[in-house]
Design a protein around this motif. Structure first.
Motif, PDB file in Angstrom:
ATOM      1  N   ARG A 552       0.828  -1.211   0.000  1.00 27.49           N
ATOM      2  CA  ARG A 552       0.000   0.000   0.000  1.00 27.49           C
ATOM      3  C   ARG A 552       0.863   1.262   0.000  1.00 27.49           C
ATOM      4  NH1 ARG A 552      -3.134   0.814   4.433  1.00 27.49           N
ATOM      5  NH2 ARG A 552      -2.188  -0.831   5.655  1.00 27.49           N
ATOM      6  N   ILE A 553       1.987   1.228   0.718  1.00 31.79           N
ATOM      7  CA  ILE A 553       2.895   2.378   0.714  1.00 31.79           C
ATOM      8  C   ILE A 553       3.497   2.585  -0.669  1.00 31.79           C
ATOM      9  CG2 ILE A 553       5.080   3.274   1.632  1.00 31.79           C
ATOM     10  CD1 ILE A 553       4.408   1.894   4.274  1.00 31.79           C
ATOM     11  N   GLU A 554       3.926   1.482  -1.321  1.00 34.29           N
ATOM     12  CA  GLU A 554       4.510   1.584  -2.668  1.00 34.29           C
ATOM     13  C   GLU A 554       3.502   2.106  -3.674  1.00 34.29           C
ATOM     14  OE1 GLU A 554       6.106  -2.184  -3.755  1.00 34.29           O
ATOM     15  OE2 GLU A 554       7.935  -1.949  -2.570  1.00 34.29           O
ATOM     16  N   LEU A 555       2.262   1.610  -3.593  1.00 33.53           N
ATOM     17  CA  LEU A 555       1.228   2.057  -4.542  1.00 33.53           C
ATOM     18  C   LEU A 555       0.879   3.522  -4.347  1.00 33.53           C
ATOM     19  CD1 LEU A 555      -1.171  -1.039  -4.511  1.00 33.53           C
ATOM     20  CD2 LEU A 555       0.367  -0.322  -6.349  1.00 33.53           C
ATOM     21  N   LEU A 556       0.923   3.982  -3.089  1.00 31.48           N
ATOM     22  CA  LEU A 556       0.527   5.364  -2.804  1.00 31.48           C
ATOM     23  C   LEU A 556       1.662   6.345  -3.051  1.00 31.48           C
ATOM     24  CD1 LEU A 556      -1.798   7.112  -1.761  1.00 31.48           C
ATOM     25  CD2 LEU A 556      -0.924   6.793   0.552  1.00 31.48           C
ATOM     26  N   TYR A 557       2.917   5.984  -2.686  1.00 30.16           N
ATOM     27  CA  TYR A 557       4.018   6.939  -2.726  1.00 30.16           C
ATOM     28  C   TYR A 557       5.151   6.552  -3.682  1.00 30.16           C
ATOM     29  CZ  TYR A 557       1.806   8.651   1.554  1.00 30.16           C
ATOM     30  OH  TYR A 557       0.922   9.152   2.451  1.00 30.16           O
ATOM     31  N   GLY A 558       5.162   5.306  -4.170  1.00 27.14           N
ATOM     32  CA  GLY A 558       6.240   4.883  -5.055  1.00 27.14           C
ATOM     33  C   GLY A 558       7.174   3.899  -4.365  1.00 27.14           C
ATOM     34  N   LYS A 559       8.033   3.228  -5.169  1.00 28.66           N
ATOM     35  CA  LYS A 559       8.905   2.173  -4.656  1.00 28.66           C
ATOM     36  C   LYS A 559      10.098   2.699  -3.864  1.00 28.66           C
ATOM     37  CE  LYS A 559       7.764  -1.385  -8.066  1.00 28.66           C
ATOM     38  NZ  LYS A 559       7.140  -2.253  -7.034  1.00 28.66           N
ATOM     39  N   ASP A 560      10.275   4.036  -3.831  1.00 29.15           N
ATOM     40  CA  ASP A 560      11.348   4.593  -3.006  1.00 29.15           C
ATOM     41  C   ASP A 560      10.991   4.575  -1.522  1.00 29.15           C
ATOM     42  OD1 ASP A 560      12.873   5.053  -5.225  1.00 29.15           O
ATOM     43  OD2 ASP A 560      12.177   7.121  -5.483  1.00 29.15           O
ATOM     44  N   TYR A 561       9.743   4.265  -1.211  1.00 30.01           N
ATOM     45  CA  TYR A 561       9.270   4.273   0.163  1.00 30.01           C
ATOM     46  C   TYR A 561       8.769   2.882   0.542  1.00 30.01           C
ATOM     47  CZ  TYR A 561       9.439   9.288  -0.711  1.00 30.01           C
ATOM     48  OH  TYR A 561       9.851  10.535  -1.042  1.00 30.01           O
ATOM     49  N   GLY A 562       8.712   2.598   1.876  1.00 30.58           N
ATOM     50  CA  GLY A 562       8.205   1.308   2.328  1.00 30.58           C
ATOM     51  C   GLY A 562       8.930   0.850   3.583  1.00 30.58           C
ATOM     52  N   LEU A 563       8.971  -0.490   3.775  1.00 31.36           N
ATOM     53  CA  LEU A 563       9.491  -1.089   4.995  1.00 31.36           C
ATOM     54  C   LEU A 563      10.891  -1.638   4.772  1.00 31.36           C
ATOM     55  CD1 LEU A 563       6.353  -3.156   6.111  1.00 31.36           C
ATOM     56  CD2 LEU A 563       6.839  -0.736   6.512  1.00 31.36           C
ATOM     57  N   TYR A 564      11.644  -1.708   5.856  1.00 27.23           N
ATOM     58  CA  TYR A 564      12.960  -2.345   5.825  1.00 27.23           C
ATOM     59  C   TYR A 564      13.237  -2.919   7.213  1.00 27.23           C
ATOM     60  CZ  TYR A 564      17.904  -3.217   5.109  1.00 27.23           C
ATOM     61  OH  TYR A 564      19.125  -3.814   5.000  1.00 27.23           O
ATOM     62  N   TYR A 565      13.538  -4.233   7.311  1.00 31.03           N
ATOM     63  CA  TYR A 565      13.754  -4.932   8.579  1.00 31.03           C
ATOM     64  C   TYR A 565      15.243  -5.074   8.876  1.00 31.03           C
ATOM     65  CZ  TYR A 565       8.900  -6.286   9.353  1.00 31.03           C
ATOM     66  OH  TYR A 565       7.570  -6.265   9.621  1.00 31.03           O
ATOM     67  N   LEU A 566      15.580  -5.040  10.186  1.00 33.13           N
ATOM     68  CA  LEU A 566      16.939  -5.282  10.629  1.00 33.13           C
ATOM     69  C   LEU A 566      16.926  -5.721  12.087  1.00 33.13           C
ATOM     70  CD1 LEU A 566      18.679  -1.911  11.360  1.00 33.13           C
ATOM     71  CD2 LEU A 566      16.393  -1.956  10.417  1.00 33.13           C
ATOM     72  N   ARG A 567      17.999  -6.292  12.535  1.00 25.90           N
ATOM     73  CA  ARG A 567      18.108  -6.725  13.936  1.00 25.90           C
ATOM     74  C   ARG A 567      18.500  -5.540  14.815  1.00 25.90           C
ATOM     75  NH1 ARG A 567      22.016 -11.794  13.967  1.00 25.90           N
ATOM     76  NH2 ARG A 567      21.117 -12.042  16.060  1.00 25.90           N
TER      77      ARG A 567
END
Length: 597
Positions: A552-567
């Motif tokens: 939903r974030i990619e569709l609304l704002y583009g693929k430059d935005y979204g989630l990223y996981y890390l420890r």
């Protein structure tokens, strides 16, 4: 131009087709003629260049071979003991003069016998002002005594700064052109002491071939020094002149065009000479002219014939189409019952007629369907308006439970119901898909209240949100699935079943960075990498809620935005949500003051 286009638009289709097809044939004919002409001319040019280049290579090799032989012979003669002994004589009265001179003459005779193209050989002694001469003709015929000194001075050095070569008609009283080779003779025992001069004269076959070229084919070959001086040419008057294109000859070989001629040049090995062959440009095209004329006549005849054939064919083909156009005009006028007579359309247009009749039947059916669908759309709109009333019933019911619990003194039920009411009000958000970050965080707080009451307060929380980013617009239900993942896959499965979530939101220029950390059981680095890779991919084994948030974030704002996981340092998992800072969307936005029940 505009008037002409308007006139064309008024033509009937058959006339337009005739003009179009005829024009296409003419254009194709011109293209074929142009391609054939270019191909023929290019082919002839390549063959001519190849022929001239082959001629240059052969002549260059032969001429270089001759020059190398002349040089080798000259070096052998000047180092010969008989020649050196003769040049050491200081006077003809020396007792040894006659013997040395005879020995030198014998050497000269041997050289002449070895080289049949040699006209004469002469050795000049500077100390005695004397010379020895041996030739196939008498001394008076060659004019050696009168010519050699002047010719030697006029010849340029062509290699190594010693040997000089000239090609002229100065010898033999101007009756013929010969090649003269001059080589200074130094004392072998004394450095830089020049005792005499070696003079050799040859009838060189390469240069003779150039002089005798009277073929009249337009092709010419010449030997030119690197300074542009013409050494040998079939035009005898041009020998000794300087060519106007000398600046064009660069490097060891090449080609160029100059004043209507194509020139191919080849350097003669290490010597200061070029073999230059040329041909008139018109000579290149001459073999193609006849072919081009014949092709032009044939193509012109084919264009005329094609015009009449096409005109007859199009006229016959257009008749059924004309009937179709007439029926379409009737349909355009509102007569939807108009149909074509399939039997009269001919075999080629029967499918068109059948399709036209079927289309008209379908149009009538579709018109009825459109009327029915329009009625259904109106009914759906009415039902949608009714559905907007139903959420209010849920809110009012939860509010009644809240107040009843307060009246009974049950604060836990009151708190739970109040949080649930706020939770569902934000979930519905009056149909909006994007809400403010402040409202989304309030939604998470209500969700944590409900979960803590369900699981005996095992979830701690901490929120650090900059005021500058609370009004940033985020997709609704962005944080709730992520917090739910932290609880069910991190904290609940952890030994001791207690943990915390930390949410931080900061604004960096035009970007909002939200960080959600948990102290759960954590994941391995390979699991983290797999999760980041699968965020935008469909995988049944991967969490639907997380993928839905990222999509939903990619569709609304583009693929430059979204989630990223890390420890993280707590042993749990951190997810970073990057969003653009924006306070407006296409639809209206709910503000934080709308969360009150």
């Amino acid at each position: 131009m505009k008037k002409w286009i308007e006139q064309i638009n008024q033509w009937k289709l058959d006339k337009k087709m005739q003009v179009l097809v005829t024009t296409a044939i003419i254009v194709m004919t011109l293209i074929i003629l142009a391609v054939s002409t270019i191909s023929s001319v290019t082919s002839m040019k390549e063959k001519s260049i190849e022929l001239l280049q082959t001629n240059n290579d052969t002549m260059s090799e032969n001429y270089a071979s001759s020059l190398e032989q002349y040089k080798a012979l000259a070096i052998a003669i000047v180092m010969d003991d008989t020649v050196q002994s003769y040049l050491h004589c200081t006077s003809k009265r020396d007792p040894s003069y006659t013997g040395y001179a005879n020995n030198a003459v014998n050497t000269m005779t041997s050289c002449q016998n070895m080289y049949p193209d040699m006209n004469f050989i002469g050795i000049v002694s500077y100390q005695m002002d004397d010379y020895l001469y041996k030739g196939i003709e008498a001394l008076t015929s060659s004019d050696f005594q009168q010519v050699y000194a002047q010719d030697y001075q006029q010849c340029g050095e062509v290699r190594d700064g010693t040997i000089r070569i000239g090609f002229s008609n100065k010898y033999y009283r101007g009756d013929r052109y010969t090649l003269s080779v001059y080589f200074p003779i130094y004392d072998l025992n004394t450095i830089m002491m020049e005792r005499g001069l070696l003079c050799m004269n040859f009838t060189n076959p390469v240069l003779e071939q150039i002089l005798e070229d009277k073929s009249g084919t337009g092709r010419q070959t010449a030997v030119i020094q690197t300074d542009g001086t013409i050494i040998a040419d079939h035009d005898l008057d041009s020998i000794g002149e300087t060519v106007s294109y000398k600046e064009k000859m660069v490097g060891s070989e090449g080609e160029f065009s100059w004043e209507g001629r194509l020139y191919i040049y080849q350097k003669v090995s290490d010597w200061n000479y070029y073999i230059v062959s040329s041909i008139e440009n018109m000579e290149l095209y001459a073999p193609s002219v006849r072919t081009i004329i014949i092709m032009t006549a044939i193509l012109f005849f084919m264009v005329i014939l094609s015009f009449f054939v096409i005109k007859g064919i199009i006229s016959r083909v257009y008749r059924p189409l004309d009937q179709t156009v007439q029926k379409m005009d009737e349909v355009a006028a509102g007569c939807l019952e108009s149909r074509l007579n399939v039997a009269s359309m001919g075999e080629d247009f029967q499918k068109l007629a059948t399709g036209f009749n079927s289309m008209m039947e379908e149009i009538l059916v579709l018109m009825e369907q459109v009327k029915m669908e329009q009625h259904q759309i109106e009914q759906i709109r009415f039902n949608s308006l009714q559905s907007q009333i139903q959420p209010h019933f849920l809110y009012n019911t939860l509010e009644c439970i809240h107040w009843q619990a307060m009246a009974d003194g049950n604060k836990e039920i009151s708190t739970l119901v109040m949080a649930l009411a706020k939770y569902y009000r934000i979930c519905l958000s009056k149909g909006h898909d994007v809400i403010s970050l402040g409202l989304e965080i309030e939604h998470i707080k209500n969700y944590l209240i409900i979960q803590n009451m369900r699981y005996d307060n095992i979830i701690g929380s901490e929120f650090q949100v900059d005021d500058t980013c609370k009004d940033a617009m985020v997709p609704k239900l962005t944080l709730q699935p992520l917090v739910e993942n932290s609880i069910y896959h991190g904290i609940k499965v952890k030994e001791g079943r207690k943990g915390s979530v930390f949410l931080k939101a900061v604004r960096k220029e035009n970007t909002v960075l939200i960080t959600l950390e948990d102290t759960g059981s954590g994941m391995t680095q390979s699991q983290i990498d797999a999760m980041n890779q699968q965020l935008s991919e469909y995988d049944e084994s991967f969490g639907y809620g997380v993928r839905n948030v990222n999509k939903r974030i990619e569709l609304l704002y583009g693929k430059d935005y979204g989630l990223y996981y890390l420890r993280n340092e707590f042993g749990g998992v951190t997810v970073e949500i990057q969003l653009p800072y924006t306070t407006k969307v296409d639809e209206g936005i709910l503000k934080g003051d709308m969360i009150n029940v």
